[in-house]
Design a protein around this motif. Structure first.
Motif, PDB file in Angstrom:
ATOM      1  N   PHE A1454       0.852  -1.194   0.000  1.00 50.17           N
ATOM      2  CA  PHE A1454       0.000   0.000   0.000  1.00 50.17           C
ATOM      3  C   PHE A1454       0.887   1.244   0.000  1.00 50.17           C
ATOM      4  CE2 PHE A1454      -2.286  -3.284   2.429  1.00 50.17           C
ATOM      5  CZ  PHE A1454      -3.404  -3.438   1.622  1.00 50.17           C
ATOM      6  N   PRO A1455       1.436   1.600  -1.148  1.00 52.68           N
ATOM      7  CA  PRO A1455       2.357   2.752  -1.187  1.00 52.68           C
ATOM      8  C   PRO A1455       1.613   4.073  -1.016  1.00 52.68           C
ATOM      9  CG  PRO A1455       1.945   1.939  -3.400  1.00 52.68           C
ATOM     10  CD  PRO A1455       1.247   0.988  -2.468  1.00 52.68           C
ATOM     11  N   GLY A1456       2.375   5.065  -0.540  1.00 50.43           N
ATOM     12  CA  GLY A1456       1.828   6.418  -0.448  1.00 50.43           C
ATOM     13  C   GLY A1456       0.895   6.647   0.707  1.00 50.43           C
ATOM     14  N   THR A1457       1.008   5.883   1.804  1.00 52.76           N
ATOM     15  CA  THR A1457       0.117   6.071   2.941  1.00 52.76           C
ATOM     16  C   THR A1457       0.581   7.276   3.772  1.00 52.76           C
ATOM     17  OG1 THR A1457       1.431   4.591   4.328  1.00 52.76           O
ATOM     18  CG2 THR A1457      -0.366   3.614   3.029  1.00 52.76           C
ATOM     19  N   GLN A1458      -0.307   7.725   4.659  1.00 53.16           N
ATOM     20  CA  GLN A1458       0.040   8.824   5.555  1.00 53.16           C
ATOM     21  C   GLN A1458       1.173   8.434   6.497  1.00 53.16           C
ATOM     22  OE1 GLN A1458      -1.453  11.668   3.998  1.00 53.16           O
ATOM     23  NE2 GLN A1458      -1.380  12.249   6.153  1.00 53.16           N
ATOM     24  N   LEU A1459       1.230   7.169   6.853  1.00 52.65           N
ATOM     25  CA  LEU A1459       2.300   6.724   7.741  1.00 52.65           C
ATOM     26  C   LEU A1459       3.649   6.860   7.057  1.00 52.65           C
ATOM     27  CD1 LEU A1459       3.183   5.462  10.385  1.00 52.65           C
ATOM     28  CD2 LEU A1459       2.717   3.201   9.416  1.00 52.65           C
TER      29      LEU A1459
END
Length: 1788
Positions: A1454-1459
């Protein structure tokens, strides 16, 4: 004057007094007769004073004059009017005004002949008149009012008390008392021991009436009527004067009576006093009367008798009065105490013994001031400030007399104790009180010992108290300057003045500081010598700030908005210099210690600013600083002041660097200063010519020529100039040509080739066309005398009007109007009528084509809207139709034009009236076209043509109605008959009644039936213009048409057939147009009418009806009614409360709309009943939501007392709404409580009540519990956070109660919803802000809630699928972290962070919020970025490891997450050396993996967000540019390729921002570890971003180039970049540098143009055919030219060896990327050798044919230059520069 002459004047005056009218009743001013009487009386008095006596003949005559008005009015008592009484009082006032100046009692006075012999003999008659006719009459009237009250009740009294008669009687009473005072003062002044007191009887009678007026019900009763405080105070003065007169010369009796009045209030009448004196004592029982008598004594007896006992008794009695909400008592007390204190502060008349005696009352006096100073009565506030000022003088005197201060004050003295008390008060008292002290004594400087940060704190004052803060600042600054060194003084006062602070409401303190500086600079005019000495030291500091040019507090941040902040210090410095110049203050530059002027011989600007300092300002980064520098150059009070040679050079510098701006506000300010400059140039040149100063005139002429060349060719309107530059240049040229009518001033003659300027009209923006038109019309162009040229120009204009491109059609009509205006004074064929006829014929021909072929085909070839708009423009610019000649000819033209317009509209209506006009095509077109793209393009063309044409036709019809005279209208004023007979209808009308009716009916039909919103909005504009014109028509037949149309619009059949609430409905526009055009109409309750600004005043009375209708609609079961109700609700809310819903408080709303009070209470009761239902409907919740939204829109009511509308009635009802099942309703119910809570005590009490309900009520549902908790949270957030003991104690009580509830309750069982836990945590965060708990106490409660929450919900795995759970996770984590970060020490915080990072799967939410808090909390981030400790290093290492661990699992999936974004932002903040340490410790495995991961993120296409990619690039740049971490050449090339790719204009803003933020890490002086080609890519990115469209990106580059101390503007920065590029790269890598230079100059970022309407690949057919880009090839070429001049020979020598070097494939590839054309070198030149000669060949192949085509065009068709492609001309100029450059290389 002879006595006989005076007798004649007296006789004439006596005749005039028979009809006494001294006041103009309408104007309420003295009449001319009053002035004549005043003059006559002065003559009489002068004669009496001259002879020092009066004759026996004269005295009776004068007495008769004085008595005649009195006798006359006494004889008319039966029919006496208030106006007559007012006239006599005015007359008596005139008599009193001619008396000599009054002198105090007890002081020897000269014999007053006029009083003794003239006035005193009739004074008894005057007093009797006042008593009987004025005072008793008023008393009788007020007694009648009392009787009416007893008989008829309160309603009649209310009417009487507010009526005109009541106020008229009070006015006469006030006037009578003032006249009485004048005579009493005069009588008292002339008292001596031998005086016969003739007025005693009259004064006794007057005193009886006065006592009844002040106390009508007798002793101890309150008044039934209020005569007002002013009248009471005047009566008090009159009473004291009367007592003094009656008892004189028994001074001891007078003194004892006055003491008896205040020492003890008598309970029974005293036998030792007269009846009148006992009556006076009876009045003292009322507070207002006691104040009035105290006021009288202070202004009479105590004026010169400093009786300490009486002083003490008066002060004690006034302070003991019960001060509540009675405004009269508070105002009277403040006035009395003000006079009392001011008298005590007079050390000349009041002995120190008196002050010491009353000193015990001073604490009470201070308390009174602190209590009522912040009130809403201005008079009370002013009195309190004066009291504190007088107290300061008294305390100063007590300190000087060594009188010890009381224990509650201070051991250091009275003043110090006073200051300490004031500093402990709330801010709304502190600044007002402190200003009173500071302005009074230099001892107030001790406040700096008590509060060292006071100078900075003063700038945080709220707007209401800024004036007081300014006075304090200036006073203390002046005192400190006299007692300390200049260095200490400057650091204490000047540096805060030029630093950046924000007030409590985040308002800039710039205006406040400007006001302070203005006071200092104007100190000589204001007569403040103690301030005047600070002027020169202040100016020295200012010039030092100007030299720095940038406020040091402004640093470069990763915040786009921070780059736009105005450096306050610099602007304030410029403003200071401007004010100093206006006041003619100068300073010797030699006294300044400025390095930039140490070795310069240039003059200083206006004796204040060194020229180099000023020039630095003119190219500053901040636009406001540059404008400030221009203001210094331009602004002056005398426009004819001559500009010097140095001024002209400075102006040239300014224009060079400021002509281009994308900011409209800057351009507007620029033009305002330019207009001032033009006026100075005009006036200064005229003065120089008159004085025959040849050299000065030559300088002016040279500068004007320079301006013309600068704006036209050099830097203004060159080919390729962007919109901002063209707009600015054309506006400046328009202003210049307006003030300088002779173009010879600019070097332009009639023989010059001026036709080249016609190309300005091809500008894509109409604003620029307008400016260009004005300039060209004024310009002499000889080609317009050539008929052949005019014919060709006309044909071209007509052809352009039919163009499918709207900008071309605009150009065509401007050319048409230009022809008309240039030849308006000549007998030619290009008159308005001829042009209109030609355009009409063309329109008719096009319409015939529509009939012969199809509308679709004609729309794609020659649309009609350009021709229609051309007719409109010709009509607007022509005066022919207004001259009323040849009306028959024009009438026939109008007739056939209207017929054609109706036909065209009929042809267009099927398109715009269809259900889906966006995709409409006629049937024959649909069948013939198979290609979907072609059909789509054809439908777009058809729609554009249709709606633009119908729009223009509608506006054309409205223009005709507004410009032309209509049939039956009256003639103009100039045509009225000279004999004065009735005007006749004009015979020169152009529109018949039938035509007007048809136009309106046609537009009405369109509004009813059209669907396309873009059309009917413009039809609405035209229809409104017509309606407005007809409402004002002098012909009744015409003026009745709008009413008829309104009836037609209300046709029931039409309304039932159409849905009036549909998205594109035109029906509301009909009503809005007809009603807004007529001002005296009844308001129509509809959304459009409420939103229309023209109804803002008329619609307000109907707001209650609108809200009731809206609420009724919101409760409907029908969706259409609910939708209409919602739209009406929104319109009414915006009209009532403003766009932000915060413009009115509840009491104000209910006073304006009283019927809404009961209505809203009833609706709330209804909502409560529905909420209690077992299953409330969605409609119920929706209605309740909007009702609560209305209540929550009120602002805080403040201290408002309104017995009619009790706000407390709403609170329990709103609280019950918190039981709703709808979460949004519960939250809004909590918010709606705030406007109804007035004081902090009410808020705290309600919070405790809510908390008690939570604790005590059984069986609370989870929704009800959440509603109560949210109410507690909302109320608690409104608690005051003042740093006072009382505030802290009150807040601590509530905090303790809530923490006890949390600790005692079994929260694990009672809280069952995530939202409840979330609310509790937010309450913790709010309570934490009160700072009233011991450290760690709140943290324990937080851990308890966290433990319970994770125990209940921690086991849920798929948390995203549980509604509300992810939001609760985030908010709980954030609140917990905020509290822990503040509560824990660094070591504990590092340990906690490490725990989170080592188990990121469990604490993922905490990790994410931890990173976000790092971005927002300076304290937290500084622990990881500044002087990193070993514990912090462990945490940072854990961050890197945690990130790589999550990257291999979560982030890849899941690339580009807030984490991941949080990880990258954290890594972007840590020092780059951390990566070096990590690389050295574990053989670089972690850092290498991190680099590859960052490259992977940057190169991902769609799966990763742009924000994450940009943060990854910034971290990557920090590692590879700012550290010594080894990296492969491949990685460096990948990074440089990414920089170039992300720097282009096609990349997203965030991507370009990431590249810009990477550049500060690049060491330009040392890039040897990068290859030459990689370096050239870095330089390419720099050049692209230095000319980027976004200003904040350019500013980042500017700061990198010019340094953070003095960043430059864009143009100056580009010059610095070119210089740096030449020094650091071009000279060392000439072939790569040359490739980059040429590639940038030939880069194809030109505008895209549509070649044909059927071009299937063209997507920008309907655009303006120009992108408003900042990048300009010509500017870049000029910058390179400038650099070539300085170092050309060295560069050419470096290039010579490389002329025959073969280019590599990588170099060719790089060139293709830079030039934005991948096939540049490959195609067409395969046989060429790949050397620099290839580049020459490319230039020849690409550009030469275009230039040849232009050069070889038909020379006879001179106007064809208008169509020369702008891109081609840009390429031509760039090729010319490159050709010259390569020639120079060859020659070297």
């Amino acid at each position: 004057m002879e006595e006989s002459d005076l007798l004649k004047d007296i006789d004439n005056l006596q005749e005039r007094l028979k009809c006494l009218k001294l006041v103009d009743q309408q104007a309420q001013q003295p009449s001319s007769l009053a002035n004549e009487i005043r003059t006559a009386l002065k003559n009489i008095a002068a004669y009496c004073f001259q002879i020092n006596s009066t004759t026996k003949t004269l005295t009776p005559k004068i007495h008769a004059i004085l008595k005649s008005p009195l006798l006359q009015i006494q004889s008319d008592q039966g029919r006496l009017l208030e106006g007559d009484i007012s006239n006599v009082l005015t007359y008596l006032k005139l008599v009193s005004e001619i008396s000599p100046p009054a002198q105090p009692i007890g002081v020897g006075t000269l014999e007053d002949t006029f009083w003794n012999e003239i006035i005193e003999p009739v004074c008894t008659d005057i007093l009797d008149f006042l008593n009987v006719t004025v005072f008793k009459r008023c008393l009788s009237f007020l007694s009648t009012a009392k009787t009416i009250q007893n008989q008829n009740g309160e309603a009649d009294v209310s009417t009487l008390g507010t009526g005109f008669a009541f106020h008229q009687q009070l006015g006469i009473l006030q006037k009578g008392v003032r006249v009485l005072l004048v005579y009493l003062k005069r009588a008292t002044m002339n008292l001596n021991e031998d005086t016969e007191k003739k007025l005693t009887r009259s004064l006794n009678e007057i005193l009886k009436v006065m006592c009844r007026l002040m106390n009508p019900n007798g002793k101890g009763d309150s008044c039934d009527f209020d005569i007002g405080l002013d009248i009471r105070c005047n009566i008090g003065i009159a009473t004291c004067h009367s007592i003094m007169y009656i008892q004189f010369p028994d001074i001891s009796r007078i003194q004892s009576f006055f003491k008896c009045m205040f020492s003890a209030v008598p309970t029974s009448k005293s036998e030792l006093l007269s009846d009148v004196e006992n009556d006076v004592l009876d009045t003292v029982t009322l507070d207002v009367n006691r104040l009035a008598l105290a006021f009288g004594m202070l202004n009479t007896w105590l004026e010169h008798e400093p009786d300490k006992e009486l002083f003490f008794d008066i002060g004690r009695n006034v302070l003991e009065i019960e001060h509540g909400v009675k405004e009269a008592v508070n105002l009277g007390s403040s006035r009395v105490l003000e006079i009392w204190t001011c008298k005590l502060s007079n050390h000349h008349t009041i002995p120190l013994e008196v002050v010491t005696t009353v000193a015990v009352l001073f604490p009470q006096l201070e308390f009174f001031c602190y209590m009522y100073m912040p009130g809403h009565i201005d008079a009370v506030k002013n009195c309190c400030r004066n009291i504190l000022s007088a107290l300061t003088a008294i305390y100063d005197r007590l300190d000087e007399g060594n009188i010890p201060a009381p224990e509650n004050k201070s051991q250091d003295g009275w003043i110090t104790g006073f200051l300490r008390t004031v500093l402990g008060k709330p801010v709304h008292i502190r600044w007002l009180a402190l200003s009173c002290i500071a302005k009074k004594t230099h001892k107030s400087l001790k406040v700096l010992e008590l509060e060292p940060d006071l100078p900075e704190t003063l700038f945080g004052a709220q707007r209401t108290f800024k004036t007081a803060a300014n006075d304090t600042y200036v006073a203390l600054m002046g005192y400190h300057f006299q007692t300390t060194s200049e260095a200490v003084w400057g650091k204490t006062w000047v540096e805060p003045l030029f630093a950046t602070q924000l007030s409590i409401s985040n308002e800039s303190s710039w205006p406040q500081k400007r006001s302070i500086i203005s006071i200092i600079l104007n100190s000589e005019k204001l007569r403040l010598p103690q301030i005047q000495v600070m002027i020169i030291p202040l100016l020295k500091r200012v010039l030092e700030i100007m030299n720095r040019q940038q406020d040091n507090s402004m640093s470069l941040k990763n915040d786009k908005e921070s780059l736009d902040k105005v450096p306050e210090a610099s602007l304030l410095a410029a403003e200071t210099i401007k004010m100093a110049y206006e006041l003619k203050i100068t300073i010797d530059p030699k006294e300044l210690n400025l390095s930039c002027v140490a070795d310069t011989s240039e003059d200083s600007f206006r004796g204040l600013v060194p020229r180099p300092v000023l020039h630095n300002w003119l190219w500053s980064e901040n636009p406001q600083i540059r404008l400030a520098g221009l203001a210094l150059l331009v602004e002056t009070k005398k426009t004819s002041e001559v500009l010097t040679h140095h001024d002209f050079e400075s102006l040239k510098i300014f224009f060079k660097y400021n002509l281009l701006s994308q900011n409209p506000a800057f351009r507007q300010q620029f033009m305002s200063y330019f207009k001032k400059l033009v006026r100075r140039l005009r006036d200064g040149e005229s003065v120089a010519k008159r004085k025959k100063e040849t050299e000065v005139v030559r300088q002016y002429e040279d500068f004007l020529k320079w301006l013309w060349n600068f704006f036209t060719e050099d830097e203004g309107l060159f080919y390729g100039a962007n919109f901002g530059r063209r707009c600015q240049a054309l506006e400046c040229l328009s202003e210049l040509t307006e003030h300088f009518s002779s173009f010879e001033s600019f070097g332009i003659t009639r023989e010059s080739d001026n036709s080249k300027y016609l190309r300005w009209l091809t500008d894509s923006y109409e604003h620029n066309k307008i400016q260009a038109m004005e300039v060209i019309v004024r310009m002499p162009i000889k080609e317009f005398e050539n008929d052949e040229f005019c014919k060709k120009l006309f044909r071209q204009a007509l052809s352009l009007c039919k163009s499918v491109k709207p900008p071309d059609s605009v150009t065509g009509r401007y050319l048409m109007v230009l022809l008309m205006r240039k030849q308006k004074d000549k007998d030619c064929n290009y008159t308005a009528m001829n042009l209109l006829e030609a355009v009409y014929q063309e329109m008719e021909r096009i319409y015939q084509q529509i009939e012969a072929t199809s509308l679709t085909k004609v729309s794609s070839e020659s649309p009609l809207y350009g021709c229609v708009r051309c007719i409109r423009m010709v009509l607007e610019c022509s005066n022919e139709f207004k001259q009323k000649v040849n009306s028959g000819k024009y009438r026939s033209y109008v007739e056939k034009l209207l017929k054609l317009c109706f036909k065209i509209d009929d042809a267009l209506f099927p398109v715009l009236g269809s259900a889906a006009p966006e995709g409409f095509l006629p049937k024959q077109t649909e069948s013939s076209d198979k290609n979907k793209h072609i059909r789509s393009l054809a439908s777009q063309m058809l729609l554009v043509c249709a709606w633009r044409t119908m729009k223009e036709i509608s506006l054309l019809m409205s223009d005709m109605c507004s410009l032309f005279i209509m049939e039956g209208e009256l003639a103009a004023i100039s045509e009225l008959r000279k004999d004065g007979t009735e005007p006749t209808p004009s015979a020169h009308y152009l529109l018949t009644f039938e035509q007007v009716f048809n136009i309106g009916d046609h537009l009405l039909y369109l509004l009813k039936n059209l669907v396309h919103r873009g059309v009917f909005e413009q039809v609405f504009v035209g229809f409104k213009i017509i309606a407005n014109r007809l409402w004002k028509s002098s012909n009744h037949k015409l003026s009745n048409l709008p009413e008829k149309w309104l009836q037609d619009a209300m046709d029931q059949e039409h309304i039932s057939a159409k849905s009036i609430t549909r998205r594109s409905a035109g029906l509301p526009f009909i009503f809005q147009a007809l009603l807004s055009a007529e001002s005296d109409n009844e308001a129509f309750l509809h959304k459009g009418l409420f939103r229309d600004a023209s109804f803002s005043a008329a619609i307000m009375p109907f707001v209650p009806h609108g809200l009731k209708m809206a609420f009724r609609g919101l409760k409907s079961m029908d969706w259409t009614e609910r939708n209409s109700g919602l739209m009406l609700y929104g319109a009414v809310m915006r009209r009532s409360f403003g766009p932000k819903l915060n413009l009115m408080n509840a009491p104000t709303f209910f006073r304006k709309f009283p019927q809404m009070y009961d209505f809203l209470l009833e609706e709330l009761d209804t909502c409560i009943q529905t909420i209690k239902q077992i299953k409330p409907t969605v409609l119920t919740c929706d209605f309740t939501f909007h009702l609560l939204l209305l209540l929550s829109s009120f602002t805080s009511s403040g201290r408002v007392e309104d017995t009619h509308f009790k706000l407390a009635e709403f609170i329990p009802r709103i609280t019950k709404c918190g039981e709703s099942d709808d979460m949004e309703v519960r939250k809004l119910a909590a918010k709606a409580l705030i406007p109804f809570l007035v004081s902090p005590e009410e808020k705290r009490d309600l919070a405790m009540k809510v908390l008690n309900r939570i604790q005590t009520e059984a069986n609370l549902t989870q929704n009800h519990l959440h509603g109560l908790l949210f109410q507690f949270l909302t109320i608690a957030s409104q608690f005051p956070k003042e740093d006072t003991q009382a505030c802290r104690t009150a807040n601590a009580k509530i905090v303790t109660a809530f923490l006890n509830y949390i600790s005692l309750q079994p929260v694990a069982h009672s809280f069952k919803a995530p939202t409840i836990y979330e609310t509790v945590m937010e309450i913790f965060a709010t309570l934490h802000g009160f700072r009233c708990t011991t450290k760690g106490t709140l943290n324990k409660a937080v851990e308890l809630i966290e433990k319970s929450y994770f125990k209940r919900f921690g086991s849920i795995k798929n948390r995203n699928f549980v509604p509300g759970l992810p939001v609760s996770d985030t908010r709980i984590a954030r609140a917990a972290l905020e509290i822990k970060i503040d509560e824990l020490e660094n070591e504990q915080l590092f340990e906690l962070s490490y725990t989170y990072l080592r188990d990121p799967a469990r604490y993922s939410v905490y990790v994410q919020e931890f990173f976000e808090l790092c971005q927002q909390c300076p304290k937290l981030m500084s622990a990881f970025s500044n002087k990193v400790s070993d514990e912090a290093l462990v945490v940072i290492e854990a961050v890197l490891e945690s990130y790589m661990e999550r990257a291999s699992s979560l982030f890849n999936k899941f690339p580009g997450t807030q984490l991941e974004l949080g990880y990258l932002q954290f890594m972007g903040k840590i020092p780059p050396s951390i990566f070096e340490n990590s690389y050295s410790e574990n053989d670089g495995v972690l850092v290498k993996a991190l680099i590859q991961r960052l490259f992977q993120v940057c190169e991902e296409n769609e799966s990763t967000t742009l924000h994450v990619k940009s943060e990854a690039l910034m971290v990557l740049g920090r590692i590879l540019f700012s550290t010594s971490v080894p990296s492969s050449d491949e990685n460096k090339t990948r990074l440089c390729d990414t920089l170039v790719q992300w720097s282009t204009s096609g990349a997203d803003d965030d991507m370009r921002y990431a590249v810009a933020e990477t550049f500060p890490c690049i060491p330009f002086q040392n890039m040897t570890n990068f290859s030459a080609l990689d370096q050239s890519k870095i330089w390419c990115s720099l050049f692209l971003l230095a000319q980027d469209d976004e200003s904040y990106l350019r500013q980042i580059i500017n700061r990198k180039l010019s340094g953070s101390d003095s960043p430059c503007c864009d143009r100056k920065s580009l010059e610095l970049l070119t210089k740096l590029y030449s020094e650091q790269f071009l000279l060392t890598n000439p072939i790569e540098g040359l490739l980059l230079l040429i590639g940038l100059l030939v880069r194809e970022d030109f505008e895209v143009e549509a070649k044909a309407a059927d071009d299937e690949t063209e997507d920008r057919l309907f655009d303006k055919s120009e992108m408003n880009m900042y990048f300009e090839h010509e500017t870049l070429a000029k910058t390179f030219k400038l650099e070539m001049k300085s170092r050309g020979s060295i560069l050419f020598a470096k290039l010579k060896p490389y002329l025959d070097t073969e280019l590599s494939d990588r170099q060719i590839s790089f060139y293709n990327v830079v030039s934005n054309n991948p096939n540049n070198i490959v195609e067409g030149v395969a046989s060429c050798v790949k050397t620099t000669l290839t580049i020459r060949k490319i230039l020849s192949l690409e550009m030469k044919p275009i230039v040849n085509e232009y050069d070889d065009c038909d020379k006879e068709n001179e106007c064809s230059s208008l169509l020369v492609n702008n891109n081609d001309m840009v390429k031509s100029s760039i090729q010319q520069f490159l050709t010259e450059f390569l020639k120079l290389v060859d020659q070297s």
